[in-house]
Each structure stands twice: as structure tokens, then as C-alpha cells.
Scaffold this active site. Structure first.
Site, PDB file in Angstrom:
ATOM      1  N   GLU A  69      -9.162  -4.170  10.148  1.00  0.00           N
ATOM      2  CA  GLU A  69      -7.749  -4.550  10.073  1.00  0.00           C
ATOM      3  C   GLU A  69      -7.123  -4.765  11.451  1.00  0.00           C
ATOM      4  O   GLU A  69      -6.093  -4.179  11.786  1.00  0.00           O
ATOM      5  CB  GLU A  69      -6.990  -3.511   9.225  1.00  0.00           C
ATOM      6  CG  GLU A  69      -7.637  -3.375   7.842  1.00  0.00           C
ATOM      7  CD  GLU A  69      -6.853  -2.546   6.851  1.00  0.00           C
ATOM      8  OE1 GLU A  69      -5.783  -2.044   7.209  1.00  0.00           O
ATOM      9  OE2 GLU A  69      -7.317  -2.428   5.699  1.00  0.00           O
TER      10      GLU A  69
ATOM     11  N   GLU B 163      -9.468  -1.556   1.911  1.00  0.00           N
ATOM     12  CA  GLU B 163     -10.256  -0.782   2.880  1.00  0.00           C
ATOM     13  C   GLU B 163     -11.735  -0.902   2.525  1.00  0.00           C
ATOM     14  O   GLU B 163     -12.479   0.081   2.497  1.00  0.00           O
ATOM     15  CB  GLU B 163      -9.824   0.688   2.922  1.00  0.00           C
ATOM     16  CG  GLU B 163      -8.365   0.878   3.301  1.00  0.00           C
ATOM     17  CD  GLU B 163      -7.413   0.643   2.136  1.00  0.00           C
ATOM     18  OE1 GLU B 163      -7.791   0.923   0.992  1.00  0.00           O
ATOM     19  OE2 GLU B 163      -6.292   0.157   2.367  1.00  0.00           O
TER      20      GLU B 163
ATOM     21  N   GLU C  62     -10.135  -6.628   0.668  1.00  0.00           N
ATOM     22  CA  GLU C  62      -9.152  -6.732   1.727  1.00  0.00           C
ATOM     23  C   GLU C  62      -9.952  -6.980   3.012  1.00  0.00           C
ATOM     24  O   GLU C  62     -10.178  -8.117   3.392  1.00  0.00           O
ATOM     25  CB  GLU C  62      -8.322  -5.454   1.822  1.00  0.00           C
ATOM     26  CG  GLU C  62      -7.172  -5.560   2.804  1.00  0.00           C
ATOM     27  CD  GLU C  62      -6.374  -4.253   2.872  1.00  0.00           C
ATOM     28  OE1 GLU C  62      -5.160  -4.332   2.971  1.00  0.00           O
ATOM     29  OE2 GLU C  62      -6.992  -3.162   2.847  1.00  0.00           O
TER      30      GLU C  62
ATOM     31  N   GLU D  29       0.420  -6.523   4.530  1.00  0.00           N
ATOM     32  CA  GLU D  29       1.044  -5.194   4.612  1.00  0.00           C
ATOM     33  C   GLU D  29       1.421  -4.822   6.041  1.00  0.00           C
ATOM     34  O   GLU D  29       2.409  -4.119   6.252  1.00  0.00           O
ATOM     35  CB  GLU D  29       0.126  -4.133   4.006  1.00  0.00           C
ATOM     36  CG  GLU D  29      -1.215  -3.996   4.716  1.00  0.00           C
ATOM     37  CD  GLU D  29      -2.167  -3.008   4.029  1.00  0.00           C
ATOM     38  OE1 GLU D  29      -2.009  -2.771   2.824  1.00  0.00           O
ATOM     39  OE2 GLU D  29      -3.062  -2.492   4.707  1.00  0.00           O
TER      40      GLU D  29
END
Lengths: 687, 687
Positions: free
Chosen positions: A176, A470, A488, A494
Site C-alpha cells: 500500500e 490486505e 486490494e 481509502e
């Protein structure tokens, strides 16, 4: 110095080329443009190289394995035998950007054996396609290699130039991150050590995660990744910026071992997509072609869907995830109001997050809250919510937040899926927020990879569709298990709610050329309240029109309309979200440049309707788009959702202009994108 | 010659003014600007005149009555007594463009008696408001005037100039004409004799129907009409174009009698709205103020509503009204699909037309089909449709098509309303297509006027809301019977489906200043398929954006979204129709010119939301509109539905542009209207 090493490399390449010019150990793509050559040097070391139209792309690159308890498998190798084969077939996806996939490649199998006394054997299999190549290692059952503890797989990728790279760091616990764009020689993950992720582990700042995408100075586009990551550790790529060389660096177990396995076994495919345009990367089916055929016999229960959910409200702080805070989001009552909204607007499903005891409290603090995936918070009556949804013709998407407790989830998964089955829920979003338990198992390590796979297989047994947050990066497994709808495994919307920083305007024009080459992502587009009334210091770095365009540009079989229902009410732009299909049968990339812009048109499955999405980074742009993709002879009513005249992602993100036009395949549209802007068009075929 | 007669008139006016300067027989508006003077001339004839700011508007105008069987009541009159009074009160509407209505006027009652032996008595009551005046005749019970057969009421309106008039002809059977705009001296209804209406009776080409609207050369706006038309015949105005004089010409019974009544009785109010701007006409509450207070004690069951219906599909020929044709529209199945559409889009009600046996077959041919208002066509299961609608949260609007059989309907009305009550239907659209039976009763005659009233009262007893097509013009009765939601009584949208010609682009900017001054009209806006795919030779003379604007510009407590559901699907402009309120508590006319343009803003009842509609005739226009009407201190998200850059009612009617803007009461909007165009804005208050 860089120039010198490049020249040296070219020279070596030419020398070796002559030395190894052997038909038996080389293979070309069906169109002849990509060529892979394999050979053994004087020391018995194995290497390969790759050229495109006779221009070297990957110079001589060695391969070898280190083991915890055995001698390195590197030297004294000889080619025992080689095999060639051609595959030319096509297969049908259940869902995807295009449904028909051509699988056409030339195969080369190199059987290797040590000349030394251990005489360990392994094969290298190359599959060379017009859009790139994959190769994997096969280790047959053999006397001197039984239990295998891989200390290092050392597959080299020796770049033939200092390519421009879009990369993020070799984080073992997360994907991420925002992408960096640098020359290969400038890769250095040090700044990422100061990242804002809750869980992140970057053991080597010189390693990067895949997909790793590059552009050569000749305008050739490359992307490095892996396919069919099964019973193995995820591959990061350690960068030798001086020598323009990358070497596979696998994510480790706690004890430092990378992979624990036994012969016979085979590794994932190491993949290199090669294309003459950025569009070519997106249109490639390489990753899925290198996966196994669908293992689910009856797939009637699998289908794409649009959804809303009790989710963004918690991200922006309108409600709490947990019941013991002031304002618990996922109550029976509020779930029903979301169901009403979905029913009213023909959104198929409603995601219910934060419904079960402790969810997601375990993530922070002492991790003492006891929970399972069956016991609801007292203010959430799951059977009643499901009953109400059914009455309204809406489907519920359940949620299994593991908070990283993979071991516990593994043990209780059967019961958790049974519970979903009892409720009649057919789709589950799973989540793995937090450090993984058993401890010191990294998200990208072999333990978790086996866990994720077990969850997919178990879900399939229960006829449950999954999308995983995740998650480990996709490697094309959705071909084999199409109940794995999306993952994801990247920095999604987000982060715009609470990230410091959030995403930047170019993030969305990098994702499709990097992470999304690996498979569909649950990015969750559709924010209308760009400036986030509940979050003073955050905003979405996009115009509203761009948010709409993402539904087309980002392929996914699950697409969330992620903003609060109150932000959609009354807004005519919401009509696009209602209309945009989620099932397609064909896609065309209209124009593309990594990190700059991307325009894609897709045809709705089983209708003549099309949609188009066009997005840009922080630069405004003008395109002329001939609508030649539209079905010939069909008239279309085009509903055009464009940036307004004064639109700007930061200064005026809500300025849009919706228009209405009759067009055919002979029409040409002028598309104007604002800074950080986008355009979305729904082409409704007129009967 | 015209100039001469004007000068003469002015001279006479001044002379008489001196002669009759008597406080006891004159009365002024509360603000003193409008003055009415009454007097008796040397022959004992009664007359009045009206001035505005001391400028004569109506010169000396005589009043008299002719009877079938008695001497004319005209001469030898004397003023027996006069009374004065002031009313200053306010009352609340249940629904309307504004809810609070101020009723502030000065009254003057003139008691007249013949000096001759019959000594017949009658009173003239004037009520003079700031926005105009009304006067009526009261006939007390008296020996020499008992049964009364009025052969002619001769109320004169002597114009003080050759005003510009917007008029349609004195048709006793219909109001469904296009308006003419001429000087008063040029009024001549001859061209209307060749009209295309199925039913029309124009006995005198020099008479016009009311409301009749005028503009003086000084820019004063006048509109002539009547209020509280009860037990009387409708008034047309016979025009003496030479002498610039109009005289009331009542619609007759078959035998030529105009009104059959008996003392005591009173006539409707003859009304003259007077305003310094065209906007002033629209903002006037004169007509309703001259009606009686609400007679329905509990009005909880009455409320405005938006509806769709099986209606336009029959007008354009997609389906048939009748079951014995190929393609009956109102089947159970199709009704359900309309109910689904209404439910999906939050449209409260669905109108069901052509549901009962013979409907509307009786209208044409031999009128032999037997029907009632209870027996459905076999393919329409009314209880099932109502059950389904209830399940979906949608209300059904029933339909009573009488085909002009007023006598039959009068007899069977009780049963018909009972049937609606049994089904739980609370709103009925009634229709009177065709020649009226008993024969030779004209739509505007006393028989029908009593019939329409009986239907309203009977509906009220059954707690049924009515809206009436082929109705007598409204005269403000909705104040007394607010269950009378709207009437047609003018040329509505339907003419665009099949009229030869249809309406013209200026029609919609004349209606609000003429017919709509009398009361709400069920015009049925909202056509998106402007060019009418089912009708090659017809079209709606408007841009799509104008169709949206009509929902605000045309006040009505019933507003139809009249196009086919398939034409709304996917079209983001439909969001406006979903959002536009149908209940308001305040309205402001922003700008207005008769036959040219009109911009109105209205505030949604019980919220801070506003909407604005702006329309133009065939000329394009630009306005700057300060949003001072918006609630102070409130921020609004303005959803702007505008004509597109190339919009044109004929050449490019679907070209629109929807935009999105944050505004406050301090903002100024630039409004650009295309030829035949419009703009609609929904201002959503942000909490």
C-alpha cells in the site's frame, strides 16, 4: 560510468549471442519479435537473455538457487535435453475485461543437471508470447533433493539500459505505497522507511515489489511480475543499480528460509510483459495465460457485481467500526437504510463491515478482545438484515475481518463460511489488517500465501465469492479460481480518507500499468464529496468526473460506489454509477501513457452498449477519440460526464458537465480533461 | 379613428369623473393605487370605471341584465344605500405556490333599486385589492324577481386604450386553443373556426374566453376573468373592437337562456388583475381571495404528488387505449412495469388510463359501447394492480373517463367513487372527451358547471382528490375544495403528440400569464424524446432542458413525468424530475414578459431547498440572476440543468449540459437559454 557499463553489457551480449546461437536452446514468440536465448557458460552457469525485434531487452541473466542445508545449485550445469512445443488455443473467461483469451506461445523446456556428484536436476520452462514471456523452474523428484529449504532463488534480470521505472519498495507486509518514478539506477527505497503504513516491513531498501514496470529509451514497455504464486514465497526484486541488474529476492519465513517444500515442485512463473505501447501492457493476458485452467466445475454462482457498503462512513469518521465507541456504523437500522438505497438505485449488493464482535478492535492495543466470524455485535441482527435485503431484492456481502489472525481464521474458516451459507450470503470480503499471527509471518511470505490459497479453495467449496483486502498481490489465480473476484494489494481510495499524505493525482494513472496488470483491484472509486466534509485535512486528488471514469478505466468484477449515500442523493452524476456495467465482453485501450493518461472503452456483456473512461494526472489534456470501437450500424445515445470548464482536482473538483449526444462508430468525440480530471461516457445503443 | 375614440373616451372619463366624484360610491385599493368609481347617469343607468395611479384603465362601463321573461334591468336605477368595509386577514393554503395568502381589500357595496314600479333590487359589491379588483352582483329575494332566467348579463369593460391582448376564442366547448397576440382592435376569431379540435363551438368570432390578458401602452398588465363560478354560466367577453369595449357574453343553455336560477343569488366575481409587471399577474392571489374559505374540515388526505402514467404511450401510438385494438396499453402486466418504474424512481403515483370497458371508445363512432366506471377490461385486474402498487409503496391514480356523458356520470358517480374507495385509491383523474350528453349542453354552460361542482363535492365526501381534463376553466374553487388539485382547460402537452399543428414555442410562455392565472393546470411536462420516435411528423417545440424547467415554472400540485419510462432510463437529466419538489411554501417570479420569457424560483415546503425554472420562446436569451431568494446563511449545492451550447428547440433539442455548483444567496448565476430553451436548477441546502 553508467554509460560505460551499458556499453560493456552490449558488448558481452553480442559475444554471448554468437557463442550461444543454438536453435535448440532459444525460442521466439509466435510473431517472431521476442526471442529468448538460454545457455551455459564455461563455468557451467545457466543464463538467459531476451531481445525484442533483435534489440536486447534483458541481457545475459544468470539463474541459481541457494539452500539452507545443501550446496548452491549454480555451477557445473549441463543441458541434458531440450523440448519445444507450441500452444495455440483460446479460452473463455467467466468475467474479465475481455471474455475470449487467446493463449498462443512457443515453449522451450531446458532440462539441466549438475555435472558434479550430486547430479541434481531441474528444468527451466520458457513460454514466449507475443506480449512477453514467462519462465519457471521445475524440480523433479530426485534422490539428492527431497525436502527443500530454499535460502535464495537467484533469478537475474539484467537490464539492457537504464530504464525508467515505476516502482514501490520491497515491502514484505504491504503493497500500500505510492509509486516512485525514477531511472532504474536511481531506485532507493530509503524514503519509504518513513512511511505511514500501520504495518510495513522493508528489509532491504534496494528491493522492489512486483509488478515492476519500466519503459526503455526506445519506447518499449516492460513489466516484471510472477504468475501462479503457489506454495512458494512472493518474489521481490533486489536492484543492483550500478550494474542495472535485478535479482529475485524471496520473502522469508521467521527463520530466514524463503521456501519450505519438497520435490517434485515447481516455482511460480517469472514474467516479463513486453509491449511497444503502454496500452499493450494493459491489453496483455500473459499473467492469466500462465495460470492453470479453471478448477471450479460449475461456475453459475459466480458473477460480477456493483455494491455499496457501510465502509467509507467509518473511514471518514462519520461512524465507528466498533460498537463500544460512540456511534457504531453497522447497526441493523443503518444496514437497512443502505439496503434501501441500493434497492432504489439498482445496486446489487451491500457490504456489511464491522458487524461482528471485536471487529476490528483486535487490530490495535492489546489484542485481547475475543471474537469469531459468527457472533454479531448486539446491535446488528444479521438474519434480520439478510431477510430485509432479500425482501428488497438486494444481496448482502459479508465480511471476515481476520485482523491478521490467519492461524485462527484457518481453524475457524469452515464454520465461518457455513454461517455465511446459512444466511444465504454468496460473497465475502475478507481483510487482514494488522501484523499476521502466527507472528513473524509476513503478508508476502509462504505461510500467508498458502493461507490465502486455502481460503480461496475453502470459499469455492462453499460457493462463496471472495475479495480480499490486505491481500497478497494477484498472480492470475482468478483464472483457476474465478471466485477470487478481486484483491486490494495496493494503495486504494481509502488512503484519501485518512492518509498523510493521501494519494496523489498521478496514482490512478500508474496503478493500471503496475499493480493492476496483475489482476483486478477493489479500489473503490466513486467519491463525490471530494473535499471530504468529515475530514478537514484530506481530500480525494481527483475531479468528480474522474471518479466516474475510474469505473471503466479500472477493471474489476466488484465495483463499489463507495461514497456515503447522502452524497449521491440528488446528484445527476450518480446516474453514471447506476448505468456503468460491471460485466464486459470486450475492451479497447484508446490511448495510454504511464503516469500520465489512460482512456479505455469497454463493451457491456450481451448488449451493444459501451462505456468509455478517460483519466489524466495533474496535467490537463485534450483528445480526439474516433468512436470506431462502437458496433457498426448501431446508433448510440452518448451520456457524457465531463470535467466542467473550470474543473481542477484541487481548486474546483466538483465542476462537471453532463451532456447528451447521438453518435455512431463514425463519430469523433473531443475529450477535454481538467488537471486531475476525467471523463466517463455511457453509450446506450438505440433499438 | 382609433386615436380619436381613445381621446373621446379620455374626455368622457374626465367629465364623468367630476360628475361622480363621490366618496360614498368610490373605493380604492389599500395602497391607494387602484380606484373604482361607481355612478348612475341621467337615465338611471349604472356604470363604473377603474383607474390605476390616476390613469384610467377601464373607462365608464355600464352594467345591466336582460331576462327571458321580464323587462331589462338597466335604466331608472338609483343608489339606495352604500356600505364600505375593509378586509385585512391572511389565510393558509394546503397547497399552492405560496402557502400564506394575504387577503387585504377595501369593499364597497352599492345597493341599487329601480325607480320604476317593479322596484327590482340588486347590489354590486366591489372588492379592490392592490393587485386588482373583483365585483359581483347580488340579487336579494324579492317579490318581482323570483325565478330568474337570465337572457344576458351585460357587464361592460371599456378599455382606456387599444391594449395588446393575449387571447383565445370564445369557444363554448373547449379551451384547447393556441393563443393569439393582437391589439384589442384586431381581435377576430375567424381563423379559429378552422381549428383542429374534436369538439369546439365558437358561436361568435368576436368573443374571447377568459382569462384574457392585456398590456397597456404604459406597461400596465391586466387580466380579465371571473372568480367562484357557481350555479351560473361561464363568461366569455364579446369584443367591440371599434369602441374598445368588451361585454360579458354568457354561455347558453340549449334554449338560449344563459342562467336559470332564482333569488336570492349572486353571480361570480368579475375580476380584473392589474399589475405594473407581468410578474405581478403571476404573483397575484386575487382569484382565490375572491373564493370562499375551505369547506373541507379535515384536509389531511389531500396532498400534492408527482406521477407517471399509462397515458403518453397511447397519445404517441405506442399502445392503444382500447382493448379490442391490437395493443391495449393498460394491462395488468404493463401497469406493474410502470409501478416498478415509479417505485424505483420515487415517483409517488401511477395513473391508469383506459382501464375500463369501452374507455374511450364511446368518444367516436356510434357511441353504442356500454360502460360504467367499475367494470375493467378483462386484461386489467384492478385489485391485483392496486395490491402490487401497495406492495411497492406506490399509489394508483384512477381514471373516470366520462366521454362527455355527464348525465350518466352524475347518476353513477356515487358508485364509481365507492369503487375507488374500496380499492383504496385516493386520487382520480376525470375526463370529458367528446360532446356533452345530455346533448347541447356546452362544456362552459351552466349545466356542466353544476355538474363539475357536484363531482368535486361528491369526491370530497369520498375523500378523493380530483384533477379534471376537458374541464371548465378554474375560477379559484380549489380554495374552497382543495381536493380539486388541477384542471386541464387549456391546450396541454398532448397536442404535441398529435396536434396538426402541435403547440408552438411561445405557448408555454403565454400559458402562465393567461390560463394559469386562473389556477393550476395538469400540463404534463417532461418529454425527453422531443422528436417523438413514434410520431414522425410531430415533435415537442422545446429543448429538453425547457421540459425540466416547466416543473418549476408551471405551478401544479399534480405534476406528471409524462414521457415513456424507456425514455427516462439512463438519462441523467431525469434526476431533476426525481428531485423537483411538488410541494412549495414560497415562490418568487424573477423575471417575466408575456409570450417571451419567465423565470420563477420556488422554495420546497418544510425544507431550505429551492428550485428555479427559466423558459423562453423561440428567442435565445441571457439572464443574470442574483440568488437573493435563497435562504440567507445557507450553503447550497446547485444542480444546474441547462441548454447545451448548440441547443435549439428544433435543430438540437436534446443538447443539454448538467452542472454542479456551490452557491449562497450572495451568488449571481448567469443563465443562458437557447431558442425554445430553458434551464432548471435544484438548489439542495447543505446541512
Amino acid at each position: 560510468m553508467k554509460k560505460y557499463s551499458y556499453l560493456l553489457l552490449s558488448f558481452l551480449f553480442m559475444v554471448c549471442n554468437v557463442y550461444s546461437n543454438n536453435d535448440k536452446t532459444s525460442v521466439s514468440s509466435p510473431n517472431g519479435q521476442i526471442k529468448v536465448e538460454f545457455n551455459i557458460d564455461k563455468e557451467g552457469k545457466a543464463f538467459y537473455n531476451v531481445s525484442h525485434k533483435n534489440v536486447p531487452v534483458i541481457g545475459n541473466s544468470y539463474i541459481s538457487f541457494k539452500f539452507n542445508d545443501a550446496k548452491e545449485l549454480k555451477e557445473n550445469l549441463s543441458v541434458v535435453d531440450t523440448k519445444k512445443n507450441t500452444i495455440n488455443e483460446s479460452w473463455e473467461r467467466i468475467w474479465g475485461p475481455t471474455l475470449k483469451v487467446v493463449n498462443n506461445c512457443n515453449m522451450l523446456e531446458i532440462q539441466l543437471q549438475e555435472k558434479s556428484k550430486l547430479k541434481r536436476r531441474f528444468n527451466v520452462i520458457f513460454k514466449v508470447y507475443d506480449d512477453g514471456l514467462g519462465f519457471r523452474y521445475q524440480f523433479p523428484e530426485q534422490k539428492n533433493l527431497n525436502k527443500v529449504f530454499i535460502a535464495d532463488e537467484q533469478t537475474e534480470f539484467h537490464l539492457s539500459g537504464d530504464y525508467t521505472c515505476w516502482w514501490n519498495p520491497g515491502d514484505w507486509d504491504s503493497d500500500e505505497h505510492l509509486f516512485s518514478k525514477t531511472k532504474f539506477s536511481e531506485i532507493d527505497g530509503t524514503p519509504y522507511l518513513k512511511n505511514q503504513l500501520t504495518h510495513s516491513y522493508i528489509p532491504d531498501v534496494m528491493a522492489v515489489n512486483t509488478p515492476l514496470t519500466m519503459k526503455t529509451k526506445d519506447g518499449i514497455y516492460l513489466s516484471f511480475h510472477e504468475a501462479n504464486l503457489t506454495n512458494y514465497a512472493s518474489m521481490t526484486l533486489k536492484c543492483d543499480t550500478k550494474n542495472l541488474k535485478m535479482t529475485s529476492a524471496l520473502v522469508a519465513w521467521e527463520d530466514g528460509t524463503k521456501v519450505k517444500t519438497q520435490t517434485p515442485f515447481e516455482t511460480p512463473w517469472r514474467t516479463i510483459q513486453i509491449a511497444e505501447s503502454a496500452a499493450g501492457l494493459i491489453e496483455s493476458n500473459l499473467i492469466e495465460n500462465l495460470n492453470e485452467k479453471c478448477k471450479i466445475e460449475n461456475t453459475d454462482w459466480i458473477h460480477p457485481q456493483k455494491y455499496i457498503g457501510l465502509w467509507w462512513a467509518m473511514h471518514v469518521g462519520q461512524y465507528d467500526w466498533e460498537m463500544d465507541k460512540n456511534n457504531h456504523g453497522t447497526t441493523t437500522q443503518r444496514s437497512k437504510s443502505y439496503i434501501d438505497f441500493a434497492a432504489k438505485h439498482d445496486i446489487e449488493s451491500v457490504l456489511i463491515e464491522g458487524w461482528n464482535e471485536c471487529n476490528p478492535k483486535w487490530m490495535v492495543g492489546e489484542r485481547k478482545c475475543q471474537f469469531d466470524w459468527i457472533t454479531s455485535y448486539p446491535d446488528f441482527d444479521f438474519p434480520e438484515v439478510v431477510r430485509y435485503a432479500k425482501e428488497k431484492g438486494v444481496k448482502i456481502i459479508g465480511q471476515h475481518e481476520t485482523n491478521g489472525l490467519a492461524g485462527k481464521y484457518m481453524n475457524e474458516m469452515e464454520g465461518a463460511y457455513n454461517f455465511m451459507n446459512e444466511l444465504g450470503i454468496k460473497t465475502v470480503k475478507s481483510g487482514y489488517v494488522g501484523a499476521k499471527v502466527p507472528a513473524n509471518n509476513y503478508q508476502q511470505g509462504q505461510y500467508m500465501i498458502e493461507h490465502y490459497r486455502a481460503a480461496i479453495e475453502k470459499a469455492a467449496e462453499h460457493k462463496i465469492q471472495l475479495f480480499v483486502h490486505e491481500a497478497i498481490k494477484p498472480t492470475g489465480l482468478c483464472r483457476t479460481y474465478p471466485n477470487l473476484l478481486a484483491e486490494e494489494a495496493a494503495r486504494g481510495q481509502e488512503f484519501n480518507a485518512w492518509g498523510t499524505p493521501g494519494n496523489n493525482p498521478s496514482h490512478v494513472v500508474i496503478l493500471p500499468f503496475t499493480r493492476m496488470l496483475a489482476g483486478s483491484m477493489d479500489f473503490t472509486p466513486g467519491i463525490f464529496d471530494i473535499k471530504l466534509k468529515y475530514r478537514e485535512n484530506n481530500q480525494v486528488p481527483s475531479t468528480l468526473a474522474q471518479q466516474l471514469a475510474l469505473y471503466v478505466v479500472f477493471y474489476s468484477p466488484v465495483q463499489m460506489a463507495c461514497d456515503l449515500p447522502e452524497n449521491y442523493e440528488n446528484n445527476p452524476a450518480f446516474q453514471f454509477i447506476r448505468d456503468v456495467p460491471v460485466e464486459w465482453d470486450n475492451s479497447k485501450v484508446i490511448n495510454a501513457e504511464i503516469g500520465e493518461y489512460l482512456t479505455i472503452a469497454r463493451k457491456e456483456k450481451d448488449t451493444d452498449n459501451w462505456a468509455l473512461g478517460s483519466i489524466t494526472n495533474e496535467e490537463k489534456r485534450n483528445f480526439e477519440v474516433p468512436l470506431t470501437f462502437l458496433n457498426e450500424g448501431v446508433q448510440y445515445q452518448a451520456f457524457i460526464y465531463a470535467d466542467g470548464e473550470n474543473a481542477h482536482w484541487d481548486k474546483n473538483p466538483l465542476d462537471y458537465s453532463i451532456r447528451n449526444k447521438y453518435v455512431t462508430s463514425k463519430s469523433v468525440l473531443k475529450i477535454k480533461l481538467a488537471e486531475g480530471g476525467g471523463q466517463a461516457i455511457f453509450f446506450k445503443a438505440i433499438e
